[in-house]
Design an enzyme around this catalytic site. Structure first.
Site, short mmCIF file in Angstrom:
data_model
loop_
_atom_site.label_atom_id
_atom_site.label_comp_id
_atom_site.label_asym_id
_atom_site.label_seq_id
_atom_site.Cartn_x
_atom_site.Cartn_y
_atom_site.Cartn_z
N THR A 44 0.83 -1.20 0.00
CA THR A 44 0.00 0.00 0.00
C THR A 44 0.87 1.26 0.00
O THR A 44 0.47 2.29 -0.53
CB THR A 44 -0.92 -0.01 1.24
OG1 THR A 44 -1.63 -1.25 1.25
CG2 THR A 44 -1.89 1.15 1.22
N TYR A 131 7.22 -11.57 4.09
CA TYR A 131 6.00 -11.05 3.45
C TYR A 131 5.61 -11.99 2.31
O TYR A 131 6.27 -12.01 1.27
CB TYR A 131 6.29 -9.63 2.96
CG TYR A 131 5.13 -8.88 2.34
CD1 TYR A 131 3.84 -9.39 2.33
CD2 TYR A 131 5.34 -7.63 1.79
CE1 TYR A 131 2.79 -8.67 1.78
CE2 TYR A 131 4.30 -6.90 1.23
CZ TYR A 131 3.03 -7.44 1.23
OH TYR A 131 2.00 -6.73 0.66
N LYS A 159 3.90 -12.64 7.37
CA LYS A 159 2.65 -11.98 6.92
C LYS A 159 2.04 -12.90 5.89
O LYS A 159 2.51 -12.95 4.75
CB LYS A 159 3.03 -10.61 6.33
CG LYS A 159 1.90 -9.76 5.78
CD LYS A 159 2.49 -8.43 5.28
CE LYS A 159 1.49 -7.37 4.86
NZ LYS A 159 0.62 -7.72 3.77
#
Lengths: 297, 297
Positions: A44, A131, A159
């Site tokens: 993001t 991630y 994550k």
């Protein structure tokens, strides 16, 4: 710091330069709301679209404004050399933790990804979160690779993508991962639409896109889920179903959240680096109505 | 320049810096073999792993050594700002044409890709080739988008992925694309295993990975196909089937071609920028045998 709501803000641009004023506004909005940590330079935060100097600046700004709220910073890059440099620079700028996805142009092999995490783990002094984002990296982690990487020094969280299905199914999936990992290893869920069940199933942290713009909404879900209130967490998440639907039909959350920030005048329009374009037309109008109807904040 | 064999060399590294000596050796090997053009900074040239300064250097070196052989240079980047800068720098370094793929971290929409090509077409003074590589970009062009982009100024060729199937099928596919494009618009085929049929079906140029290391083998196929010798072109391509098989099981051609260059001592070992690793173990041994058995050069 690997607990609760980790809020992932946009890195807004203005005339293709980082819009520092708007970024600071977004950070203050999050710390004032009381998020548990900040995740800057995530997907993001458009890390892959920023130069090294721009990334350092983003970490500096976030750290300067975050007070007691810990800051995690994305360090992913195509090339291992640049990943290591990003790690060093982010640490130097005060990041409390690092986030690394196996970014690729040529989709990576399992051996390549393990070697990358190994090199990083030997190079850093702060915690690193793995991630896993197959949509943007084209890489699929296996539970066995999770396990191997989690055994490396400094690797402190993973994550994971959102897990679809009912709570029973999600619990089974999260449980099977936890069995492979060190005890109390903090798994974090992403994929906002599936976060409530992820937290209810045993993930300890939500790496959250909406948390970066609508911290109150995300905190509500997080607090309910982590206190074990299944009904309330699921009700609060289902209430946002129209927003999850917009994410689904717009290739993910980024263009929707950027449009929401623009609609709320928290950033300039356009706030995404080209070639990315935020939502326009009927989708944008629907989003504006939604923000009002759901009283998103 | 959009005709015949366009050879795409590796950009070898040595201790994570560009190995200029080896790169020059590769370029001379190609010009001496008489390839029709050079495609530097393609996927095989690892453009997405190089800094802006490294990219400029690659174009400079290629242009300095290429003599009359035209040089096309890849300019793709995550961010439109960087694509435009790369275009300017490549032109300034003497590139005769530019190659642009819609590279992404967030997979792009059709509107975003069109806007990117439009911006580039308004910015450049040399021909631009559209690079359609869904495997690395996660973007699927449609024939209608090809058509819209081909109408922009300076857009002069499209590098299409290989088309599977028998020659009849490939001819129908290429023919249906040509109907949408300006007359005599040079379509170029990539995907080496499918290149013979692509050329036989009406593509005028082969953007070739093996052409960048084994120019004689690629020239044989190209000359046979472009003179309409179906049987000979297909025979020469089928002869290389064990090589195409190695590409298929190793996630594409790059790691195999890098290993081949290493085996032949044309570059240092390892020659790929980390985290990429060239072929090792039994695959590498099989490749070494193949190079000898097929007398690849």
């Amino acid at each position: 710091m690997f607990h609760g709501l980790s809020a992932f803000p946009l890195t807004p641009v203005k005339n293709e330069e980082i819009d520092e004023q708007s970024f600071e506004r977004l950070i203050l909005r999050l710390t004032e709301a009381g998020v548990d940590s900040l995740g800057v330079l995530g997907s993001t935060g458009n890390y892959m679209y920023l130069s090294q100097a721009e990334r350092v600046r983003v970490v500096e700004l976030a750290v300067a404004l975050s007070g007691d709220t810990p800051v995690m910073a994305g360090i992913g890059a195509m090339r291992a050399r640049d990943v290591l440099a990003n790690a060093e620079l982010a640490q130097g700028a005060g990041a409390d933790a690092l986030l690394l996805a196996p970014v690729s142009y040529q989709p990576l092999t399992e051996d390549e990804v393990f070697a990358l995490f190994k090199a990083v783990s030997q190079h850093v002094s702060v915690p690193v979160c793995v991630y896993d984002n197959p949509r943007t990296t084209q890489f699929q982690f296996t539970p066995t690779l999770y396990q191997k990487i989690a055994e490396l020094p400094h690797i402190t969280s993973i994550k994971i993508p959102g897990v679809d299905g009912d709570l029973h199914h999600v619990k089974r999936h999260v449980g099977s991962l936890q069995e492979k990992l060190p005890e109390n290893f903090p798994l974090g869920v992403s994929g906002d639409a599936l976060a409530a069940n992820g937290l209810l199933a045993g993930c300890s942290i939500w790496y959250s896109v909406i948390g970066g713009l609508f911290p109150q909404a995300a905190l509500g879900i997080t607090r309910a889920a982590l206190s074990g209130n299944v009904e309330e967490a699921q009700r609060l998440s289902q209430r946002l179903q129209p927003l999850w639907d917009l994410f689904a039909v717009n290739g993910g959350s980024l263009r929707v959240i950027a449009a929401a920030a623009e609609i709320l005048d928290l950033v300039e329009t356009p706030c995404l680096p080209q070639p990315l374009l935020s939502l326009d037309g009927p989708g944008r109008a629907a989003l504006a109505r939604l923000i009002e109807e759901l009283d998103l904040q």
